[in-house]
Design a protein around this motif. Structure first.
Motif, PDB file in Angstrom:
ATOM      1  N   PRO A 141       0.799  -1.272  -0.059  1.00 26.51           N
ATOM      2  CA  PRO A 141      -0.205  -0.030   0.073  1.00 26.51           C
ATOM      3  C   PRO A 141       0.887   1.314   0.010  1.00 26.51           C
ATOM      4  O   PRO A 141       0.487   2.080  -0.746  1.00 26.51           O
ATOM      5  CB  PRO A 141      -0.758  -0.099   1.314  1.00 26.51           C
ATOM      6  CG  PRO A 141      -0.769  -1.379   1.492  1.00 26.51           C
ATOM      7  CD  PRO A 141       0.533  -2.124   1.161  1.00 26.51           C
ATOM      8  N   VAL A 199      -7.210   3.899  -5.520  1.00 27.26           N
ATOM      9  CA  VAL A 199      -8.126   3.138  -5.118  1.00 27.26           C
ATOM     10  C   VAL A 199      -7.554   1.621  -4.984  1.00 27.26           C
ATOM     11  O   VAL A 199      -7.890   0.921  -3.599  1.00 27.26           O
ATOM     12  CB  VAL A 199      -9.186   3.046  -6.266  1.00 27.26           C
ATOM     13  CG1 VAL A 199     -10.227   1.742  -5.912  1.00 27.26           C
ATOM     14  CG2 VAL A 199      -9.940   4.123  -6.514  1.00 27.26           C
ATOM     15  N   TYR A 200      -6.616   1.116  -5.745  1.00 34.71           N
ATOM     16  CA  TYR A 200      -5.976  -0.059  -5.752  1.00 34.71           C
ATOM     17  C   TYR A 200      -5.206  -0.160  -4.403  1.00 34.71           C
ATOM     18  O   TYR A 200      -5.154  -1.121  -3.306  1.00 34.71           O
ATOM     19  CB  TYR A 200      -4.980  -0.451  -6.690  1.00 34.71           C
ATOM     20  CG  TYR A 200      -4.466  -1.737  -6.733  1.00 34.71           C
ATOM     21  CD1 TYR A 200      -5.274  -2.833  -6.717  1.00 34.71           C
ATOM     22  CD2 TYR A 200      -2.993  -1.961  -6.702  1.00 34.71           C
ATOM     23  CE1 TYR A 200      -4.581  -4.080  -6.630  1.00 34.71           C
ATOM     24  CE2 TYR A 200      -2.364  -3.180  -6.726  1.00 34.71           C
ATOM     25  CZ  TYR A 200      -3.223  -4.394  -6.617  1.00 34.71           C
ATOM     26  OH  TYR A 200      -2.560  -5.472  -6.486  1.00 34.71           O
ATOM     27  N   THR A 202      -5.547   1.781  -1.472  1.00 37.43           N
ATOM     28  CA  THR A 202      -6.363   1.502  -0.225  1.00 37.43           C
ATOM     29  C   THR A 202      -7.368   0.341  -0.347  1.00 37.43           C
ATOM     30  O   THR A 202      -7.343  -0.444   1.028  1.00 37.43           O
ATOM     31  CB  THR A 202      -7.628   2.608  -0.420  1.00 37.43           C
ATOM     32  OG1 THR A 202      -7.169   3.947  -0.685  1.00 37.43           O
ATOM     33  CG2 THR A 202      -8.813   2.641   0.601  1.00 37.43           C
ATOM     34  N   TRP A 203      -7.422  -0.425  -1.331  1.00 38.61           N
ATOM     35  CA  TRP A 203      -8.134  -1.995  -1.320  1.00 38.61           C
ATOM     36  C   TRP A 203      -7.191  -2.873  -0.860  1.00 38.61           C
ATOM     37  O   TRP A 203      -7.469  -3.584   0.090  1.00 38.61           O
ATOM     38  CB  TRP A 203      -8.691  -2.146  -2.661  1.00 38.61           C
ATOM     39  CG  TRP A 203      -9.177  -3.705  -2.783  1.00 38.61           C
ATOM     40  CD1 TRP A 203     -10.155  -4.087  -2.435  1.00 38.61           C
ATOM     41  CD2 TRP A 203      -8.159  -4.728  -3.034  1.00 38.61           C
ATOM     42  NE1 TRP A 203     -10.557  -5.706  -2.697  1.00 38.61           N
ATOM     43  CE2 TRP A 203      -9.017  -5.752  -3.159  1.00 38.61           C
ATOM     44  CE3 TRP A 203      -6.993  -4.968  -3.669  1.00 38.61           C
ATOM     45  CZ2 TRP A 203      -8.729  -7.061  -3.479  1.00 38.61           C
ATOM     46  CZ3 TRP A 203      -6.680  -6.225  -3.977  1.00 38.61           C
ATOM     47  CH2 TRP A 203      -7.494  -7.340  -4.035  1.00 38.61           C
ATOM     48  N   LEU A 204      -5.868  -2.682  -1.068  1.00 42.84           N
ATOM     49  CA  LEU A 204      -4.799  -3.677  -0.520  1.00 42.84           C
ATOM     50  C   LEU A 204      -4.604  -3.365   1.023  1.00 42.84           C
ATOM     51  O   LEU A 204      -4.650  -4.389   1.436  1.00 42.84           O
ATOM     52  CB  LEU A 204      -3.498  -3.086  -1.193  1.00 42.84           C
ATOM     53  CG  LEU A 204      -3.238  -4.025  -2.574  1.00 42.84           C
ATOM     54  CD1 LEU A 204      -1.772  -3.777  -3.288  1.00 42.84           C
ATOM     55  CD2 LEU A 204      -3.380  -5.645  -2.426  1.00 42.84           C
ATOM     56  N   GLU A 205      -4.607  -2.021   1.302  1.00 47.47           N
ATOM     57  CA  GLU A 205      -4.803  -1.698   2.589  1.00 47.47           C
ATOM     58  C   GLU A 205      -5.612  -2.497   3.496  1.00 47.47           C
ATOM     59  O   GLU A 205      -5.399  -3.137   4.593  1.00 47.47           O
ATOM     60  CB  GLU A 205      -4.480  -0.352   3.013  1.00 47.47           C
ATOM     61  CG  GLU A 205      -4.041  -0.001   4.301  1.00 47.47           C
ATOM     62  CD  GLU A 205      -3.902   1.516   4.501  1.00 47.47           C
ATOM     63  OE1 GLU A 205      -3.236   2.059   5.651  1.00 47.47           O
ATOM     64  OE2 GLU A 205      -4.263   2.362   3.546  1.00 47.47           O
ATOM     65  N   ARG A 206      -6.873  -2.299   3.095  1.00 48.13           N
ATOM     66  CA  ARG A 206      -7.888  -2.859   3.805  1.00 48.13           C
ATOM     67  C   ARG A 206      -7.814  -4.402   3.880  1.00 48.13           C
ATOM     68  O   ARG A 206      -8.176  -4.926   4.787  1.00 48.13           O
ATOM     69  CB  ARG A 206      -9.342  -2.436   3.215  1.00 48.13           C
ATOM     70  CG  ARG A 206      -9.498  -0.971   3.220  1.00 48.13           C
ATOM     71  CD  ARG A 206     -10.802  -0.673   2.434  1.00 48.13           C
ATOM     72  NE  ARG A 206     -11.213   0.829   2.908  1.00 48.13           N
ATOM     73  CZ  ARG A 206     -12.186   1.376   2.168  1.00 48.13           C
ATOM     74  NH1 ARG A 206     -12.620   0.900   1.311  1.00 48.13           N
ATOM     75  NH2 ARG A 206     -12.254   2.721   2.457  1.00 48.13           N
ATOM     76  N   ARG A 207      -7.602  -4.832   2.763  1.00 48.17           N
ATOM     77  CA  ARG A 207      -7.320  -6.379   2.492  1.00 48.17           C
ATOM     78  C   ARG A 207      -6.248  -7.144   3.686  1.00 48.17           C
ATOM     79  O   ARG A 207      -6.357  -7.845   4.237  1.00 48.17           O
ATOM     80  CB  ARG A 207      -6.995  -6.782   1.429  1.00 48.17           C
ATOM     81  CG  ARG A 207      -7.063  -8.290   1.197  1.00 48.17           C
ATOM     82  CD  ARG A 207      -6.823  -8.651  -0.574  1.00 48.17           C
ATOM     83  NE  ARG A 207      -6.733 -10.093  -0.515  1.00 48.17           N
ATOM     84  CZ  ARG A 207      -6.210 -10.864  -1.745  1.00 48.17           C
ATOM     85  NH1 ARG A 207      -5.976  -9.697  -2.651  1.00 48.17           N
ATOM     86  NH2 ARG A 207      -6.027 -12.199  -1.909  1.00 48.17           N
ATOM     87  N   THR A 210      -7.670  -6.589   7.260  1.00 43.89           N
ATOM     88  CA  THR A 210      -8.471  -7.909   7.369  1.00 43.89           C
ATOM     89  C   THR A 210      -7.765  -9.236   7.628  1.00 43.89           C
ATOM     90  O   THR A 210      -8.150 -10.001   8.366  1.00 43.89           O
ATOM     91  CB  THR A 210      -9.613  -8.014   6.305  1.00 43.89           C
ATOM     92  OG1 THR A 210     -10.169  -6.785   5.897  1.00 43.89           O
ATOM     93  CG2 THR A 210     -10.416  -9.019   6.568  1.00 43.89           C
TER      94      THR A 210
END
Length: 213
Positions: A141, A199-200, A202-207, A210
């Protein structure tokens, strides 16, 4: 805005992309070396690379480009603007990526490193097989975030005469006297490059967050 002016803008976009790729790829290679030196356990090497990182993080990118282009010319080494900005962005990227990856390497659980040592793995195999695969995953990220900043930072290359997207837009707007239209298009092109990456990231960071739970 006529067809030739639009093609000129797209030519500037091509050089923005090229400069971003060169700066990021070469900066990544040098940045990995910096990160490994920063975590090597060799005190003088760690101090030297810490100073290198502090120098490039503590000074504006614009000044760094000036020093590479004009400073080397004063020293008798006259470089083409293309070569100068490539060197400048590579040095800049290597310092930032080196620090990002240093933090990621140190974020790998210490127990795994100790286990690798207990298995008598050499330093190269410890880094290649145990530490770096996890560190790269942790750093993704932040690395993508830096790439976005690097793409936007290429606009500063115009100051030494390099015709990238921003300079191409300025030239076209001076020709057709439609700065709002032209620079609005330039802004849209930058947004089209940077927003998907943001966006990618941010998505990686959330993943990753999790997965860590």
């Amino acid at each position: 805005m006529d067809k030739n002016q639009l093609l000129f803008l797209l030519g500037g976009l091509k050089w923005t992309l090229t400069l971003s790729v060169i700066g990021f790829v070469l900066g990544a290679v040098a940045g990995l070396a910096v990160a490994l030196a920063r975590t090597s356990g060799i005190s003088w090497l760690e101090r030297a690379t810490a100073g290198y990182i502090a120098l490039f993080q503590g000074t504006p990118l614009l000044m760094q480009l000036f020093v590479v282009y004009y400073g080397l010319a004063l020293a008798g080494l006259k470089l083409d603007p293309w070569v100068s900005v490539s060197i400048g962005f590579t040095l800049h990227a290597s310092a930032f990526l080196g620090e990002i990856w240093r933090g990621s390497i140190e974020a790998v659980p210490r127990g795994q490193v100790e286990a690798a040592k207990a298995l008598s793995l050499s330093y190269i195999h410890r880094m290649k097989d145990v530490v770096l695969p996890q560190a790269i995953r942790i750093s993704l990220p932040a690395t993508i975030g830096f790439l976005v900043q690097l793409i936007k930072g290429t606009s500063l290359a115009a100051i030494i005469g390099f015709t990238e997207l921003m300079r191409a837009g300025t030239i076209v707007s001076n020709q057709n006297f439609k700065p709002l239209l032209v620079l609005g298009l330039v802004c849209a092109l930058y947004f089209a490059l940077c927003w998907p990456l943001s966006v990618y990231g941010t998505w990686l960071e959330r993943r990753l967050v999790t997965a860590a739970r």
